[in-house]
Design a protein around this motif. Sequence first.
Motif, PDB file in Angstrom:
ATOM      1  N   GLU A   1       0.821  -1.205   0.000  1.00  0.00           N
ATOM      2  CA  GLU A   1       0.000   0.000   0.000  1.00  0.00           C
ATOM      3  C   GLU A   1       0.860   1.263   0.000  1.00  0.00           C
ATOM      4  N   ASN A   2       1.978   1.214   0.730  1.00  0.00           N
ATOM      5  CA  ASN A   2       2.856   2.375   0.800  1.00  0.00           C
ATOM      6  C   ASN A   2       3.479   2.659  -0.569  1.00  0.00           C
ATOM      7  N   ASP A   3       3.961   1.613  -1.237  1.00  0.00           N
ATOM      8  CA  ASP A   3       4.534   1.787  -2.572  1.00  0.00           C
ATOM      9  C   ASP A   3       3.489   2.295  -3.556  1.00  0.00           C
ATOM     10  N   SER A   4       2.264   1.782  -3.454  1.00  0.00           N
ATOM     11  CA  SER A   4       1.188   2.222  -4.349  1.00  0.00           C
ATOM     12  C   SER A   4       0.857   3.688  -4.114  1.00  0.00           C
ATOM     13  N   TYR A   5       0.801   4.092  -2.878  1.00  0.00           N
ATOM     14  CA  TYR A   5       0.497   5.487  -2.561  1.00  0.00           C
ATOM     15  C   TYR A   5       1.600   6.413  -3.071  1.00  0.00           C
ATOM     16  N   GLU A   6       2.854   5.995  -2.915  1.00  0.00           N
ATOM     17  CA  GLU A   6       3.970   6.819  -3.367  1.00  0.00           C
ATOM     18  C   GLU A   6       3.969   6.964  -4.882  1.00  0.00           C
ATOM     19  N   LEU A   7       3.713   5.863  -5.600  1.00  0.00           N
ATOM     20  CA  LEU A   7       3.636   5.944  -7.054  1.00  0.00           C
ATOM     21  C   LEU A   7       2.481   6.835  -7.488  1.00  0.00           C
ATOM     22  N   SER A   8       1.346   6.707  -6.834  1.00  0.00           N
ATOM     23  CA  SER A   8       0.195   7.537  -7.178  1.00  0.00           C
ATOM     24  C   SER A   8       0.518   9.015  -7.005  1.00  0.00           C
TER      25      SER A   8
ATOM     26  N   PHE B   1      -5.860 -20.181   1.901  1.00  0.00           N
ATOM     27  CA  PHE B   1      -7.028 -19.304   1.877  1.00  0.00           C
ATOM     28  C   PHE B   1      -6.878 -18.053   2.743  1.00  0.00           C
ATOM     29  N   ARG B   2      -5.934 -18.056   3.665  1.00  0.00           N
ATOM     30  CA  ARG B   2      -5.721 -16.872   4.497  1.00  0.00           C
ATOM     31  C   ARG B   2      -4.479 -16.131   4.021  1.00  0.00           C
ATOM     32  N   TRP B   3      -4.437 -14.835   4.350  1.00  0.00           N
ATOM     33  CA  TRP B   3      -3.278 -13.979   4.073  1.00  0.00           C
ATOM     34  C   TRP B   3      -2.967 -13.935   2.577  1.00  0.00           C
ATOM     35  N   ARG B   4      -4.028 -13.880   1.778  1.00  0.00           N
ATOM     36  CA  ARG B   4      -3.855 -13.758   0.334  1.00  0.00           C
ATOM     37  C   ARG B   4      -3.714 -12.287  -0.039  1.00  0.00           C
ATOM     38  N   THR B   5      -3.024 -12.035  -1.148  1.00  0.00           N
ATOM     39  CA  THR B   5      -2.836 -10.659  -1.610  1.00  0.00           C
ATOM     40  C   THR B   5      -4.195 -10.046  -1.926  1.00  0.00           C
ATOM     41  N   PRO B   6      -4.541  -8.920  -1.320  1.00  0.00           N
ATOM     42  CA  PRO B   6      -5.847  -8.316  -1.592  1.00  0.00           C
ATOM     43  C   PRO B   6      -5.985  -7.922  -3.058  1.00  0.00           C
TER      44      PRO B   6
ATOM     45  N   ASP C   1      -7.119   0.385  -4.828  1.00  0.00           N
ATOM     46  CA  ASP C   1      -7.581   1.358  -3.837  1.00  0.00           C
ATOM     47  C   ASP C   1      -6.508   2.387  -3.516  1.00  0.00           C
ATOM     48  N   LYS C   2      -5.260   1.941  -3.360  1.00  0.00           N
ATOM     49  CA  LYS C   2      -4.205   2.858  -2.936  1.00  0.00           C
ATOM     50  C   LYS C   2      -3.648   3.688  -4.080  1.00  0.00           C
ATOM     51  N   LEU C   3      -3.747   3.199  -5.310  1.00  0.00           N
ATOM     52  CA  LEU C   3      -3.294   4.032  -6.421  1.00  0.00           C
ATOM     53  C   LEU C   3      -4.205   5.238  -6.602  1.00  0.00           C
ATOM     54  N   GLY C   4      -5.470   5.063  -6.311  1.00  0.00           N
ATOM     55  CA  GLY C   4      -6.378   6.205  -6.361  1.00  0.00           C
ATOM     56  C   GLY C   4      -6.416   6.889  -7.715  1.00  0.00           C
ATOM     57  N   VAL C   5      -6.679   6.107  -8.764  1.00  0.00           N
ATOM     58  CA  VAL C   5      -6.646   6.669 -10.117  1.00  0.00           C
ATOM     59  C   VAL C   5      -7.702   7.751 -10.319  1.00  0.00           C
ATOM     60  N   ASP C   6      -8.702   7.800  -9.468  1.00  0.00           N
ATOM     61  CA  ASP C   6      -9.715   8.846  -9.596  1.00  0.00           C
ATOM     62  C   ASP C   6      -9.128  10.236  -9.379  1.00  0.00           C
ATOM     63  N   GLY C   7      -8.008  10.310  -8.672  1.00  0.00           N
ATOM     64  CA  GLY C   7      -7.376  11.598  -8.435  1.00  0.00           C
ATOM     65  C   GLY C   7      -6.377  11.999  -9.495  1.00  0.00           C
ATOM     66  N   TRP C   8      -6.122  11.114 -10.474  1.00  0.00           N
ATOM     67  CA  TRP C   8      -5.181  11.450 -11.540  1.00  0.00           C
ATOM     68  C   TRP C   8      -5.843  12.352 -12.568  1.00  0.00           C
ATOM     69  N   VAL C   9      -5.025  13.133 -13.265  1.00  0.00           N
ATOM     70  CA  VAL C   9      -5.513  13.856 -14.433  1.00  0.00           C
ATOM     71  C   VAL C   9      -5.453  12.875 -15.603  1.00  0.00           C
ATOM     72  N   ARG C  10      -6.583  12.588 -16.207  1.00  0.00           N
ATOM     73  CA  ARG C  10      -6.645  11.584 -17.262  1.00  0.00           C
ATOM     74  C   ARG C  10      -6.615  12.239 -18.634  1.00  0.00           C
ATOM     75  N   TYR C  11      -6.253  11.444 -19.623  1.00  0.00           N
ATOM     76  CA  TYR C  11      -6.196  11.951 -20.997  1.00  0.00           C
ATOM     77  C   TYR C  11      -7.561  12.464 -21.449  1.00  0.00           C
ATOM     78  N   ALA C  12      -8.608  11.755 -21.062  1.00  0.00           N
ATOM     79  CA  ALA C  12      -9.952  12.161 -21.495  1.00  0.00           C
ATOM     80  C   ALA C  12     -10.325  13.542 -20.971  1.00  0.00           C
TER      81      ALA C  12
END
Length: 405
Positions: A220-227, A353-358, A364-375
């Motif tokens: 999640e930390n890496d995803s947030y930083e990339l976002s 079945f437990r501790w699987r990668t979500p 969720d952590k990349l949060g693409v809704d907050g990016w400026v998109r090409y469209a």
Amino acid sequence: MSHDDHSQAHHAHGAPLDGGHGGQGFDARLSAPLGDANPPPPGAADHAERAIPPSGPPRGLGPSRSDEGITRPISDSDYFSTDPAVVANISAHIDEYFNQPLDIFPFWETEGKPDRFHVLFARQIEERFPAEQDIRSRIHAYGRTVFRALCVHVAVKRLNQALALVGLMLLATFGPTQFAQWTGTNPMGLALAGGGMLLVLGGFWALNAILFIQYRFRLENDSYELSREIVQRTREIQNLFTNARALSDQAETQFQQDGKGWGQRAMFLTRLTMWLGARMEYLEKHVQMELWRVRRERYWMRWFARLTTPLVLLVWLAVFALEPAPEGREAAFRGLQAVAVLIGGLVTWLSYFRWRTPVTAIQDKLGVDGWVRYASLDVDNAVGEQVRRDKERLVEYRALTRGGR
């Protein structure tokens, strides 16, 4: 076929559509060399010395390109500079995208197995958009980090499963004897061996839970930083896009008596606007491609887990079944063996079945809704609106001129 062969074929004489010169549908223009009838625009000529783009963004930063007139990266102050050398450098970047023909048979491929599609696409982006090399390298490194972390996570889960199963087997085989020597009674030794199996199960649960929390936190930390970095880059491109649109109108005050100069400047700014939009589009496509690879890798790692998890259990059961019972303690050993098999089955079930990668952790952590998109740039309407305003002002100017006469 080599790149030189493609170049020769590209400039070869066209053939009649129906195999003869008098058939219906023959176009006389096809009898002339393509190079003379339809010369390529600036920057579109074939280059035998074209550098082979890497299959993935290189690590580290360097010059955007070292050949074809592009020798240094673009700084923010360069985009709207009027220095001819700076304008020529940026125009070379723009030509590299708009005026470079797509190789139907990529010049870098050999007679061997063709590249995978994602490699082909990555090389096309790398060749045409060197200005985004730094952020693409960051995105590519993120995808490889996610895959390596996933491999380590799966391997650690299998290792913990194997260690727990070995612990259960040792407790069932040697536990009653050793604990009976310490306590002095066989029933107490048997009870302590059974309690040790429960401790193994609890330790297995606790260790995996702690490691999973650390794994998920890092993901999640890496995803947030990339976002955060992508948001910053896309906003920078959006600001440049907006400024390029505005300067096309504002430049009128600088060229009040120089219509040709204003036209040249407006042409450059219009091409710049379209190129910035293309950069945004292909940056978005590059992110999509890298995340597609991550999803595919996660899919195959899940199949790897489906095969290795029961395999570890089956190997353990085979070894455990061949273990001879201690003399005089066969009944106790078989009882503990049955308990160990039940707990081992539970350990195996939890391990898969437990501790699987979500599934949604990255999304969720990349949060693409907050990016400026090409469209959101709306490139076609932005350029079309500029042309509309220029046409209206031209007609109004002509009307005023005629009225003054």
